[in-house]
Every structure is written in C-alpha cells, then in structure tokens.
Design a protein around this motif. Sequence first.
Motif, short mmCIF file in Angstrom:
data_model
loop_
_atom_site.label_atom_id
_atom_site.label_comp_id
_atom_site.label_asym_id
_atom_site.label_seq_id
_atom_site.Cartn_x
_atom_site.Cartn_y
_atom_site.Cartn_z
N TYR A 138 -10.36 -1.40 -0.18
CA TYR A 138 -11.82 -1.58 -0.20
C TYR A 138 -12.45 -0.68 0.86
O TYR A 138 -11.80 -0.31 1.85
CB TYR A 138 -12.19 -3.02 0.11
N LEU A 139 -13.71 -0.37 0.67
CA LEU A 139 -14.51 0.29 1.69
C LEU A 139 -15.60 -0.67 2.13
O LEU A 139 -16.22 -1.35 1.30
CB LEU A 139 -15.13 1.58 1.15
N ALA A 140 -15.83 -0.73 3.43
CA ALA A 140 -16.86 -1.61 3.98
C ALA A 140 -17.61 -0.87 5.08
O ALA A 140 -17.03 -0.05 5.80
CB ALA A 140 -16.24 -2.89 4.54
N VAL A 141 -18.89 -1.17 5.22
CA VAL A 141 -19.69 -0.65 6.31
C VAL A 141 -19.98 -1.80 7.26
O VAL A 141 -20.48 -2.86 6.85
CB VAL A 141 -21.00 -0.03 5.81
N THR A 142 -19.63 -1.62 8.55
CA THR A 142 -19.79 -2.67 9.55
C THR A 142 -20.52 -2.11 10.77
O THR A 142 -20.74 -0.91 10.89
CB THR A 142 -18.43 -3.22 10.01
N ALA A 188 -14.74 6.58 9.51
CA ALA A 188 -15.81 7.34 10.15
C ALA A 188 -16.66 6.37 10.94
O ALA A 188 -16.72 5.18 10.64
CB ALA A 188 -16.66 8.08 9.10
N GLN A 189 -17.33 6.90 11.98
CA GLN A 189 -18.13 6.02 12.83
C GLN A 189 -19.25 6.81 13.49
O GLN A 189 -19.08 7.97 13.87
CB GLN A 189 -17.23 5.38 13.90
N THR A 190 -20.42 6.19 13.55
CA THR A 190 -21.57 6.74 14.27
C THR A 190 -22.05 5.65 15.23
O THR A 190 -21.56 4.52 15.19
CB THR A 190 -22.70 7.11 13.30
N PRO A 191 -23.03 5.94 16.09
CA PRO A 191 -23.57 4.87 16.93
C PRO A 191 -24.20 3.73 16.14
O PRO A 191 -24.38 2.63 16.67
CB PRO A 191 -24.62 5.61 17.78
N ALA A 192 -24.53 3.97 14.87
CA ALA A 192 -25.22 2.95 14.09
C ALA A 192 -24.28 2.09 13.25
O ALA A 192 -24.52 0.90 13.07
CB ALA A 192 -26.25 3.61 13.17
N ARG A 193 -23.20 2.67 12.72
CA ARG A 193 -22.32 1.89 11.85
C ARG A 193 -20.98 2.57 11.67
O ARG A 193 -20.80 3.75 12.01
CB ARG A 193 -22.98 1.66 10.50
N PRO A 212 -19.90 4.64 -3.09
CA PRO A 212 -21.37 4.78 -3.25
C PRO A 212 -21.94 5.72 -2.19
O PRO A 212 -21.49 5.74 -1.05
CB PRO A 212 -21.86 3.35 -3.07
N ALA A 213 -22.94 6.48 -2.58
CA ALA A 213 -23.51 7.49 -1.68
C ALA A 213 -24.05 6.87 -0.40
O ALA A 213 -23.96 7.50 0.68
CB ALA A 213 -24.60 8.26 -2.41
N ASP A 214 -24.59 5.65 -0.48
CA ASP A 214 -25.17 5.06 0.73
C ASP A 214 -24.16 4.48 1.69
O ASP A 214 -24.51 3.93 2.73
CB ASP A 214 -26.23 4.00 0.37
N PHE A 215 -22.85 4.61 1.39
CA PHE A 215 -21.81 4.21 2.33
C PHE A 215 -21.50 5.32 3.33
O PHE A 215 -20.81 5.09 4.32
CB PHE A 215 -20.52 3.85 1.58
#
Length: 218
Positions: free
Chosen positions: A78-82, A145-150, A213-216
């Motif tokens: 799975y892919l998840a954004v946290t 992948a990681q940014t300061p936001a997510r 999905p593009a917004d991930f």
Amino acid sequence: MILEDDAILVLDKPVGVSVMGERHESDLVRMAADAGEQLFAVHRIDKVTSGVILFAKNLAVHGGLTRQFNKRTVEKAYLAVTAPGGLPAAGRIDLPLSVGRKNRVRIAAPRESIAFKDDTWTVPASAVFDTVPTYPSVTTFAVRAQTPARALVEAAPLTGRRHQIRVHLAWVGHPIVGDPLFEKAPAGRTYLHSWRLSFDHRGERVTVEAPMPADFAV
C-alpha cells in the motif's frame, strides 16, 4: 480495469465505493450484479481506500485465491501519506489489534506500553489485553519520500486485519492524512492506496499494480 480473463477481474477501485455489503449505496459486487455479471470478492479494502481489488468470477477460483490470502502467500503493498518526521527509513509495527467500543479497531494494549527499539514497535506480552479477543498484527514499511509537510510511505500488511495499516500508523504517531478514524472532519480523501498485489494464478506468479494517484506525490 487492470487485468481480466475468464476467471478473475482486477480493478482499480476509486475512493468512496465499497467492495461489497454496502446497505444503502452502490458497491462493486452489486453494480456488477445489476449489469448481469456475478463477481466474488477475494479480499476487501476500505471504502475510503483506493486501488487494487481482486475478484473471482466463479466459486471454484474464489476458493483457491482466498486460501492464498489465508496462508499469507499473497504479497500486498500500500501507499500512504502521513505526517513527516520521526519515522525511520524502514521499520516494523508488531502490535496486536482488538475491537473496542462502537466496533472500533485499536491496539490491544495500553498506549503507554508501546515500545520502540531497533526500528520496531512492540508491546510486552504482559500488557496485551486478556479480557477481549486479540489478533497478532504486523505491518512493515519504508519511507519512499519526505518533505517538511508530509511523507509518502510504502506499507506491507503481513497480516490482513481490518483497518490494520490505518490503526498501526496512527498509534505510532503517524496517522494517515485525511483518515476519518483519527481526523475530525477531514477536508479531502483518505490518503491510503492499495498499490500492488502478487498472487498465484494458473501456475504463474501474477503481480498487478494500480498507479499511484497524482495527489500522493511528495
């Protein structure tokens, strides 16, 4: 559609559609029946989750595929954004689950008993509830992948418990963005996507994938 033959159908399920059993709204099994096709869900993903879902077209095929899930020979990713920060580059969440009030899935131990060591979250056996049924549950993950936001996380549930990835990530401090189980009045979708599934079919190992999905993108 991702893959179809005379025995199976693999779809990229959109958010907001159930796999089966929805009482008041359309679900995929019911929509297929309305179109004159009988489908048997081999596994389920939550209504708020998008991505790969596997169906059998007859009960004989269904039985063989579900046995693979029961024996845990199917590989799931799975892919998840946290929320970012604090997650190791890769780790393991080995926390048993139970069902609490209002049928909500939770960790089967007090929150304060959760320990983190060597990139793994566990609870001591002595802390696991003994007054309700409990279910051993393991999720492995890697931060892609990681940014300061997510952060974009790839998660593999080694056991197939209801809401497993959602509860595991939330209880170690990294709930999935937009998850209504842990976020009041989320503004957008739940950022959990059934990305890849590998199973045996007609003597071959088959891997299917629903594009991220593009917004991930992080």
